[in-house]
Scaffold this motif. Structure first.
Motif, PDB file in Angstrom:
ATOM      1  N   ARG A  22     -16.360  -0.144   5.800  1.00  0.00           N
ATOM      2  CA  ARG A  22     -15.768   0.060   7.119  1.00  0.00           C
ATOM      3  C   ARG A  22     -15.356   1.511   7.249  1.00  0.00           C
ATOM      4  NH1 ARG A  22     -11.463  -4.642   6.614  1.00  0.00           N
ATOM      5  NH2 ARG A  22     -11.598  -3.844   4.467  1.00  0.00           N
ATOM      6  N   ALA A  23     -15.792   2.171   8.301  1.00  0.00           N
ATOM      7  CA  ALA A  23     -15.641   3.615   8.439  1.00  0.00           C
ATOM      8  C   ALA A  23     -14.196   4.066   8.508  1.00  0.00           C
ATOM      9  CB  ALA A  23     -16.399   4.100   9.676  1.00  0.00           C
ATOM     10  N   ASP A  24     -13.260   3.176   8.879  1.00  0.00           N
ATOM     11  CA  ASP A  24     -11.882   3.612   9.042  1.00  0.00           C
ATOM     12  C   ASP A  24     -11.017   3.321   7.818  1.00  0.00           C
ATOM     13  OD1 ASP A  24     -12.054   0.902   9.320  1.00  0.00           O
ATOM     14  OD2 ASP A  24     -10.467   0.764  10.856  1.00  0.00           O
ATOM     15  N   LEU A  25     -11.640   2.928   6.693  1.00  0.00           N
ATOM     16  CA  LEU A  25     -10.895   2.639   5.473  1.00  0.00           C
ATOM     17  C   LEU A  25     -11.368   3.504   4.317  1.00  0.00           C
ATOM     18  CD1 LEU A  25     -10.675  -1.281   5.468  1.00  0.00           C
ATOM     19  CD2 LEU A  25      -8.868   0.347   6.074  1.00  0.00           C
ATOM     20  N   CYS A  26     -10.432   3.903   3.446  1.00  0.00           N
ATOM     21  CA  CYS A  26     -10.741   4.642   2.223  1.00  0.00           C
ATOM     22  C   CYS A  26     -10.139   3.879   1.046  1.00  0.00           C
ATOM     23  CB  CYS A  26     -10.156   6.050   2.263  1.00  0.00           C
ATOM     24  SG  CYS A  26     -10.735   7.055   3.637  1.00  0.00           S
ATOM     25  N   GLN A  27     -10.828   3.872  -0.093  1.00  0.00           N
ATOM     26  CA  GLN A  27     -10.358   3.147  -1.269  1.00  0.00           C
ATOM     27  C   GLN A  27      -9.786   4.114  -2.303  1.00  0.00           C
ATOM     28  OE1 GLN A  27     -13.963   0.758  -2.120  1.00  0.00           O
ATOM     29  NE2 GLN A  27     -12.591  -1.005  -1.994  1.00  0.00           N
ATOM     30  N   VAL A  60      -7.105   1.890   2.362  1.00  0.00           N
ATOM     31  CA  VAL A  60      -6.100   2.515   3.222  1.00  0.00           C
ATOM     32  C   VAL A  60      -6.751   2.970   4.520  1.00  0.00           C
ATOM     33  CG1 VAL A  60      -4.421   4.388   3.411  1.00  0.00           C
ATOM     34  CG2 VAL A  60      -4.837   3.296   1.198  1.00  0.00           C
ATOM     35  N   GLU A  61      -6.089   2.666   5.629  1.00  0.00           N
ATOM     36  CA  GLU A  61      -6.579   3.149   6.921  1.00  0.00           C
ATOM     37  C   GLU A  61      -6.369   4.650   7.027  1.00  0.00           C
ATOM     38  OE1 GLU A  61      -4.400   1.016   9.797  1.00  0.00           O
ATOM     39  OE2 GLU A  61      -5.296  -0.946   9.313  1.00  0.00           O
ATOM     40  N   ARG A  62      -7.304   5.313   7.663  1.00  0.00           N
ATOM     41  CA  ARG A  62      -7.225   6.766   7.803  1.00  0.00           C
ATOM     42  C   ARG A  62      -5.929   7.203   8.479  1.00  0.00           C
ATOM     43  NH1 ARG A  62     -12.289   9.309   7.358  1.00  0.00           N
ATOM     44  NH2 ARG A  62     -14.036   7.859   7.199  1.00  0.00           N
ATOM     45  N   ALA A  63      -5.459   6.380   9.392  1.00  0.00           N
ATOM     46  CA  ALA A  63      -4.275   6.770  10.161  1.00  0.00           C
ATOM     47  C   ALA A  63      -3.044   6.897   9.272  1.00  0.00           C
ATOM     48  CB  ALA A  63      -4.022   5.741  11.268  1.00  0.00           C
ATOM     49  N   ARG A  64      -3.057   6.256   8.107  1.00  0.00           N
ATOM     50  CA  ARG A  64      -1.904   6.330   7.206  1.00  0.00           C
ATOM     51  C   ARG A  64      -1.970   7.531   6.273  1.00  0.00           C
ATOM     52  NH1 ARG A  64      -1.977   0.947   4.109  1.00  0.00           N
ATOM     53  NH2 ARG A  64      -0.266   2.003   2.988  1.00  0.00           N
ATOM     54  N   ILE A  65      -3.054   8.295   6.305  1.00  0.00           N
ATOM     55  CA  ILE A  65      -3.209   9.464   5.436  1.00  0.00           C
ATOM     56  C   ILE A  65      -2.784  10.713   6.202  1.00  0.00           C
ATOM     57  CG2 ILE A  65      -4.842  10.850   4.099  1.00  0.00           C
ATOM     58  CD1 ILE A  65      -6.532   8.325   3.762  1.00  0.00           C
ATOM     59  N   GLY A 113      -3.448  15.001   0.156  1.00  0.00           N
ATOM     60  CA  GLY A 113      -2.795  14.289   1.252  1.00  0.00           C
ATOM     61  C   GLY A 113      -1.799  13.297   0.697  1.00  0.00           C
ATOM     62  N   MET A 114      -1.244  12.484   1.602  1.00  0.00           N
ATOM     63  CA  MET A 114      -0.287  11.458   1.176  1.00  0.00           C
ATOM     64  C   MET A 114      -0.507  10.215   2.020  1.00  0.00           C
ATOM     65  SD  MET A 114       3.252  12.892   2.830  1.00  0.00           S
ATOM     66  CE  MET A 114       3.419  13.200   4.594  1.00  0.00           C
ATOM     67  N   ILE A 115      -0.142   9.089   1.411  1.00  0.00           N
ATOM     68  CA  ILE A 115      -0.293   7.802   2.080  1.00  0.00           C
ATOM     69  C   ILE A 115       1.092   7.248   2.355  1.00  0.00           C
ATOM     70  CG2 ILE A 115      -1.249   5.472   1.928  1.00  0.00           C
ATOM     71  CD1 ILE A 115      -3.181   6.586  -0.232  1.00  0.00           C
ATOM     72  N   ASP A 158     -12.934  15.756  -3.033  1.00  0.00           N
ATOM     73  CA  ASP A 158     -11.916  14.732  -3.236  1.00  0.00           C
ATOM     74  C   ASP A 158     -11.228  14.328  -1.945  1.00  0.00           C
ATOM     75  OD1 ASP A 158     -12.226  14.487  -5.931  1.00  0.00           O
ATOM     76  OD2 ASP A 158     -10.942  16.211  -6.348  1.00  0.00           O
ATOM     77  N   ARG A 159     -11.421  15.040  -0.898  1.00  0.00           N
ATOM     78  CA  ARG A 159     -10.637  14.791   0.313  1.00  0.00           C
ATOM     79  C   ARG A 159     -11.188  13.587   1.082  1.00  0.00           C
ATOM     80  NH1 ARG A 159      -7.522  19.251   0.567  1.00  0.00           N
ATOM     81  NH2 ARG A 159      -8.252  20.953  -0.724  1.00  0.00           N
ATOM     82  N   PRO A 160     -10.315  12.852   1.747  1.00  0.00           N
ATOM     83  CA  PRO A 160     -10.751  11.674   2.495  1.00  0.00           C
ATOM     84  C   PRO A 160     -11.882  12.069   3.441  1.00  0.00           C
ATOM     85  CG  PRO A 160      -8.357  11.828   2.495  1.00  0.00           C
ATOM     86  CD  PRO A 160      -8.890  13.094   1.914  1.00  0.00           C
TER      87      PRO A 160
END
Length: 525
Positions: free
Chosen positions: A20-25, A117-122, A139-141, A11-13
């Motif tokens: 796009r490799a830097d985004l998660c849905q 969500v961009e990885r940097a926000r996680i 984690g948290m966004i 389940d982890r990002p």
């Protein structure tokens, strides 16, 4: 939202990441004022809150089981899992169907949207100071608009708090798909016993040998009339796409007619046709009493004097003496009651009239349209839910006496004891056993007598509705709940066409070892 992306094991990002490799849905939803997210790849669909069947002895987080297009769907309450205050279900409530190797539903207050969500926000969940246990989070966004944070739910951890290890349960089921065979000495014990399905007609008690009974169903509301048949033939109905003649036992025995009530039942018996093939007849009774297990020594052939009084017929094959001779049960012979040539004309008449009848909800049987291996179950009710036990596990079914004998200094789960033909039988209230609300005694209640590890124990149920055959193909594996007591439900009969879900119980798990030890002094007495 319909079937999404195939599920991933972790389940982890970046589970559910887009092209796009830097985004998660993620799918975002609300619960008790908090915002949660789950990876889109784990979401199969989102549905309205369905009707559920509640499982006994289950954690509070398990709302129950629902039918999702023929699949058994466990539905969990996110508020309960997260330790958040409960709330009533309303129009905004939804169930997020997650892929956990099999579908599992998660009820939430409302669904917001799907975001990338961009990885940097996680950020790690350890940095979050919230009322929710961070063991449930991956984690948290951070909300860029300053609206707080969104907690990323660990699907596996959230489900694992309610269920035992799914993989272990599957392996165990594969290793032992059926019930363990009875011990050899137990088989010897019952070798001199017969099982009878007893019922009443005009206040008299009759029975068929259980081997002749295919199933017991409700009397349908509509019956197709057949011209030119004897008066005791009510007509024909349909049972699993075949015609079933219905015969009134009252009329067959020359008794006065009576108005139909909800207690009327149809006992479906099998007998050989003219060509040697098996055929079926539905015999209408006033009500069905019990499944009796009787000593063969108590069953005597019908005296010759009485047999001559039947105009050469042998409808009654034997008399069973119970309760020291105070209770006499007439054992019927299906083969002697019906003429195969007559049966053929009844079937033909049914075909000529156009055959099918519509049955109401109460007229449906436990049978599914599926073919293949079938097993016979006794179906009973508790608080409106249906449960089933294998017919071979039921020693007998008896009425609840007006008063049970209370035994001082016994565990609270023991309702009392009764004298069952000279044997002290401990009796447990099945509602109390399952943690359900108690109810006042009624004449519909019955005591179902099981042998649990060579010890007879009675359980009070709200009512016994029918005996029927359930195809193996209609039985799904029960959700693997944590704890020993959770093994009480061994499978779920999902009868989609009839909109019924029957929980199949393992009687050996109704009491644990310590409770069994507390019962032994009662039976020894």
């Amino acid at each position: 939202m319909t079937d999404a992306i195939n599920s991933a094991a972790d389940d982890r990002p970046p589970v559910g990441s887009d092209a796009r490799a830097d985004l998660c849905q993620f799918v975002i939803f609300h619960s008790a004022g908090e915002r949660f997210a789950v990876p889109l790849a784990r979401v199969k669909e989102i549905i309205r809150v369905p009707e559920v069947v509640r499982m006994p002895l289950s954690p509070a987080a398990l709302l129950g089981l629902a039918n999702l297009r023929g699949t058994v769907l466990p539905v969990l309450d996110l508020r309960s899992i997260s330790g958040l205050p409960a709330v009533l279900v309303d129009e905004a409530s939804r169930v997020v169907v997650l892929d956990h190797g099999h579908p599992v539903g998660l009820m939430v207050d409302r669904v917001a949207n799907v975001v990338s969500v961009e990885r940097a926000r996680i950020e790690p969940a350890e940095r979050l100071n919230a009322a929710v246990d961070d063991a449930l989070l991956t984690g948290m966004i951070k909300d860029e608009a300053g609206g707080g944070v969104i907690m990323i739910l660990d699907v596996a951890a959230a489900i694992g708090r309610t269920f035992a290890a799914i993989d272990a349960a599957v392996r165990e089921a594969a290793a032992a798909p059926g019930r363990a065979p009875p011990e050899a000495d137990a088989a010897l014990t019952v070798a001199d016993e017969d099982q009878l399905v007893s019922f009443e007609v005009d206040g008299q008690e009759y029975a068929f040998p259980i081997a002749e009974v295919q199933e017991i169903v409700q009397l349908p509301a509509a019956i197709t009339q057949v011209p030119g048949v004897p008066a005791h033939v009510l007509g024909v109905t349909t049972l699993r796409d075949r015609l079933l003649p219905l015969v009134s036992l009252r009329a067959l025995f020359g008794l006065a007619p009576a108005a139909r009530t909800e207690t009327n039942k149809v006992v479906v018996v099998s007998l050989a046709g003219r060509d040697g093939a098996a055929t079926s007849v539905g015999v209408v009774m006033d009500k069905v009493n019990a499944v009796l297990r009787v000593d063969r020594a108590a069953v005597e052939p019908l005296p010759a004097t009485l047999a001559r009084g039947q105009a050469g017929r042998r409808d009654i094959r034997a008399i069973c003496r119970l309760d020291g001779g105070r209770r006499l049960v007439s054992v019927l012979s299906a083969e002697a009651m019906f003429d195969p040539a007559e049966l053929a004309t009844w079937h033909a008449g049914g075909d000529a009239t156009g055959g099918t009848v519509e049955q109401d909800r109460e007229g449906e049987t436990v049978m599914s349209d599926a073919r293949g291996e079938e097993s016979q179950y006794v179906i009973f009710r508790l608080m409106g839910e249906e449960y089933g036990v294998p017919v071979e596990a039921v020693q007998e079914i008896v009425r609840v006496p007006e008063q049970l004998t209370y035994v001082p200094r016994t565990p609270s789960f023991i309702e009392g004891v009764i004298n069952l033909r000279g044997t002290v039988l401990p009796v447990i209230d099945q509602r109390r056993r399952f943690g359900l609300a108690e109810t006042a005694r009624s004449d519909r209640q019955r005591i179902m007598v099981y042998t649990v590890r060579q010890q007879q124990i009675g359980f009070i149920v709200d009512s016994v509705s029918e005996v029927g055959r359930i195809p193996a193909a209609a039985i799904a594996q029960a959700p693997a709940l944590a704890g020993e007591r959770a093994k009480v439900v061994r499978g779920i009969a999902n009868l989609t066409a009839q909109q019924r879900m029957i929980q199949l119980l393992d009687v050996d798990c109704l009491v644990d070892a310590s409770e069994e030890a507390a019962l032994q002094p009662l039976t020894a007495a």
